[in-house]
Design an enzyme around this catalytic site. Structure first.
Site, PDB file in Angstrom:
ATOM      1  CG  ASN A 140      -6.988  -0.657   1.983  1.00 56.55           C
ATOM      2  OD1 ASN A 140      -6.319  -0.222   1.056  1.00 56.55           O
ATOM      3  ND2 ASN A 140      -6.446  -1.205   3.048  1.00 56.55           N
ATOM      4  CB  CYS A 181      -0.944   0.007   1.196  1.00 57.09           C
ATOM      5  SG  CYS A 181      -1.998  -1.435   1.244  1.00 57.09           S
ATOM      6  CG  HIS A 238      -3.133   3.472   2.777  1.00 53.10           C
ATOM      7  ND1 HIS A 238      -3.837   3.206   1.619  1.00 53.10           N
ATOM      8  CD2 HIS A 238      -3.058   2.296   3.457  1.00 53.10           C
ATOM      9  CE1 HIS A 238      -4.165   1.929   1.593  1.00 53.10           C
ATOM     10  NE2 HIS A 238      -3.720   1.362   2.691  1.00 53.10           N
TER      11      HIS A 238
HETATM   12  O1  UT7 Z   1      -3.856  -1.471   3.544  1.00 49.99           O
HETATM   13  C1  UT7 Z   1      -3.534  -2.578   4.334  1.00 49.99           C
HETATM   14  C2  UT7 Z   1      -3.520  -2.172   5.726  1.00 49.99           C
HETATM   15  N1  UT7 Z   1      -4.656  -2.688   6.439  1.00 49.99           N
HETATM   16  C3  UT7 Z   1      -5.254  -1.968   7.384  1.00 49.99           C
HETATM   17  O2  UT7 Z   1      -4.964  -0.813   7.581  1.00 49.99           O
HETATM   18  C4  UT7 Z   1      -6.260  -2.635   8.301  1.00 49.99           C
HETATM   19  C5  UT7 Z   1      -5.981  -2.254   9.734  1.00 49.99           C
HETATM   20  N2  UT7 Z   1      -6.934  -2.882  10.660  1.00 49.99           N
HETATM   21  C6  UT7 Z   1      -8.200  -2.493  10.742  1.00 49.99           C
HETATM   22  O3  UT7 Z   1      -8.621  -1.595  10.035  1.00 49.99           O
HETATM   23  C7  UT7 Z   1      -9.088  -3.135  11.786  1.00 49.99           C
HETATM   24  O4  UT7 Z   1      -8.293  -3.955  12.635  1.00 49.99           O
HETATM   25  C8  UT7 Z   1     -10.218  -4.011  11.151  1.00 49.99           C
HETATM   26  C9  UT7 Z   1     -11.254  -3.097  10.513  1.00 49.99           C
HETATM   27  C10 UT7 Z   1      -9.648  -4.959  10.135  1.00 49.99           C
HETATM   28  C11 UT7 Z   1     -10.929  -4.808  12.243  1.00 49.99           C
HETATM   29  O5  UT7 Z   1     -11.408  -3.963  13.266  1.00 49.99           O
HETATM   30  P1  UT7 Z   1     -11.138  -4.322  14.782  1.00 49.99           P
HETATM   31  O6  UT7 Z   1     -11.795  -3.269  15.585  1.00 49.99           O
HETATM   32  O7  UT7 Z   1      -9.659  -4.509  14.960  1.00 49.99           O
HETATM   33  O8  UT7 Z   1     -11.947  -5.669  14.948  1.00 49.99           O
HETATM   34  P2  UT7 Z   1     -11.418  -7.123  15.341  1.00 49.99           P
HETATM   35  O9  UT7 Z   1     -10.637  -7.719  14.227  1.00 49.99           O
HETATM   36  O10 UT7 Z   1     -10.800  -7.053  16.690  1.00 49.99           O
HETATM   37  O11 UT7 Z   1     -12.786  -7.911  15.451  1.00 49.99           O
HETATM   38  C12 UT7 Z   1     -13.761  -7.575  16.432  1.00 49.99           C
HETATM   39  C13 UT7 Z   1     -14.953  -8.508  16.269  1.00 49.99           C
HETATM   40  C14 UT7 Z   1     -14.557  -9.975  16.170  1.00 49.99           C
HETATM   41  O12 UT7 Z   1     -15.552 -10.718  16.854  1.00 49.99           O
HETATM   42  P3  UT7 Z   1     -15.273 -11.277  18.335  1.00 49.99           P
HETATM   43  O13 UT7 Z   1     -14.051 -12.143  18.192  1.00 49.99           O
HETATM   44  O14 UT7 Z   1     -15.024 -10.062  19.163  1.00 49.99           O
HETATM   45  O15 UT7 Z   1     -16.525 -11.999  18.656  1.00 49.99           O
HETATM   46  C15 UT7 Z   1     -14.664 -10.276  14.695  1.00 49.99           C
HETATM   47  O16 UT7 Z   1     -14.957 -11.628  14.428  1.00 49.99           O
HETATM   48  O17 UT7 Z   1     -15.642  -8.204  15.054  1.00 49.99           O
HETATM   49  C16 UT7 Z   1     -15.826  -9.404  14.289  1.00 49.99           C
HETATM   50  N3  UT7 Z   1     -15.832  -9.074  12.878  1.00 49.99           N
HETATM   51  C17 UT7 Z   1     -16.951  -8.701  12.229  1.00 49.99           C
HETATM   52  N4  UT7 Z   1     -18.221  -8.585  12.607  1.00 49.99           N
HETATM   53  C18 UT7 Z   1     -19.112  -8.183  11.710  1.00 49.99           C
HETATM   54  C19 UT7 Z   1     -14.780  -9.021  12.024  1.00 49.99           C
HETATM   55  N5  UT7 Z   1     -15.209  -8.632  10.814  1.00 49.99           N
HETATM   56  C20 UT7 Z   1     -16.538  -8.418  10.908  1.00 49.99           C
HETATM   57  C21 UT7 Z   1     -17.522  -8.010  10.004  1.00 49.99           C
HETATM   58  N6  UT7 Z   1     -18.793  -7.903  10.431  1.00 49.99           N
HETATM   59  N7  UT7 Z   1     -17.247  -7.702   8.723  1.00 49.99           N
END
Ligand code: UT7
Length: 317
Positions: free
Chosen positions: A272, A108, A242
């Site tokens: 993204n 990226c 980004h």
């Molecule tokens: O360009 C490449 C660089 N990439 C990035 O910049 C991405 C950086 N990371 C992020 O933007 C965030 O970490 C994410 C948006 C990917 C995820 O957000 P988060 O607040 O870190 O959520 P998490 O991964 O900790 O997940 C929280 C919960 C989980 O459920 P449990 O384990 O708490 O029950 C996930 O399973 O949210 C759940 N979850 C979803 N729920 C509904 C994950 N994806 C989804 C979804 N819909 N699409």
């Protein structure tokens, strides 16, 4: 170097959060709250090279140069249908340029690495006018049954034409090998001799780790280059960051103690788009007439590697 033209192209297909709700255990509310994304553009009937060519043609037209004037093309790309030749070679033929071409893959951050290379090429006297583009289709790298990944990405291409000038003040590139937090591996053709286990599958990302590293590294890069350029945060008209997640943009704005008017964003409508996100946003700002001569723009990106890139340019178009 100096930016003299911008262009971009996005796929026609709009995939809304509501459409994703119909195929995954997700919700519009979760996606908006955690990422800011409302909809994304996804490759369907187009090919990525077509978007790259369109973005390049628009940037060349905007710059008012002839394709014959371009003496180097650098394209940032992670994947497309061709492993070889490079996407830049395909673009060269389609736009009618005759120069040397190369692709770079810094994930990226790739557009900023490419801009930095263009600046070096111009400074060394080996090129005068360079087409720098980024074309990405991350939606072809993720598992569309994995709600934690496919909701995040979109496809697109952005391009700039740069020429001689003193408008790139300062740039900073960093890389720290961190394979475990973000990768995509492809299986190669088998041979009678390969004895190692080959792993392939959709892109893997440790979202929380990437989030933390992104905020820290981008904030560090920004402080570093502001200091090097002798500028304060409010001297920058726009931080073109980004577009991975609106919460990352918010966190960086918070760190710099600046109001959101300095942080244009389009992640809500694009998702993204990997290294294409910075030139896509730059083109929108330019075409909407939001950039005036003399404005200082800071670009900053981060991605797999872990790579980061940041630079400050003065708008002189
Ligand atoms: O360009 C490449 C660089 N990439 C990035 O910049 C991405 C950086 N990371 C992020 O933007 C965030 O970490 C994410 C948006 C990917 C995820 O957000 P988060 O607040 O870190 O959520 P998490 O991964 O900790 O997940 C929280 C919960 C989980 O459920 P449990 O384990 O708490 O029950 C996930 O399973 O949210 C759940 N979850 C979803 N729920 C509904 C994950 N994806 C989804 C979804 N819909 N699409």
């Amino acid at each position: 170097m100096r930016v003299i033209g911008t262009g971009s192209a996005r796929p026609a297909k709009v995939v809304t959060n509501a459409m994703l709700e119909g195929m995954l255990d997700t919700s519009d509310e979760w996606i908006r709250e955690r990422t800011g994304i409302v909809e994304r553009r996804v490759i369907s009937s187009e090919r990525l090279e077509e978007l790259a060519i369109e973005a390049a043609k628009r940037a060349i037209e905007d710059a008012g140069v002839s394709p014959a004037d371009i003496d180097y093309i650098i394209c940032s790309n992670v994947v497309n249908e061709y492993v070889t030749p490079a996407l830049s070679c395909i673009v060269q033929g389609a736009v009618g340029a005759k120069c040397a071409c190369v692709d770079v893959n810094a994930a990226c951050s790739g557009f900023i690495y490419a801009l930095d290379m263009a600046d070096d090429r111009i400074k060394s006297g080996k090129a005068k006018t360079v087409l720098v583009l980024a074309a990405e289709e991350p939606t072809r790298m993720v598992d569309w049954s994995d709600r934690s990944m496919c909701v995040l990405f979109g496809d697109g291409a952005g391009a700039v034409v740069v020429t001689e000038g003193d408008e790139l003040f300062v740039s900073r590139l960093t890389t720290k090998s961190m394979l475990d937090c973000l990768y995509y591996r492809r299986r190669l053709e088998p041979t009678p001799y390969v004895e190692t286990e080959e792993i392939s599958g959709p892109m893997y990302m440790n979202g929380r780790e990437v989030f933390k590293t992104a905020v820290l590294s981008s904030s560090r890069d920004i402080s570093h280059i502001l200091k090097e350029a002798g500028l304060t945060p409010s001297d920058i008209k726009y931080y073109v960051l980004h577009q991975a997640n609106m919460r990352i943009v918010d966190a960086i704005a918070n760190y710099l103690k600046l109001d959101m008017s300095h942080f244009p964003h389009n992640v809500e409508y694009s998702g993204n788009t990997s290294s294409a996100s910075v030139p896509l946003l730059l083109d929108t700002l330019s075409r909407e007439g939001k950039l005036q001569r003399g404005d200082k723009i800071l670009m900053s990106a981060f991605g797999a590697g872990f790579t980061t890139g940041a630079c400050i340019v003065e708008w002189a178009k």
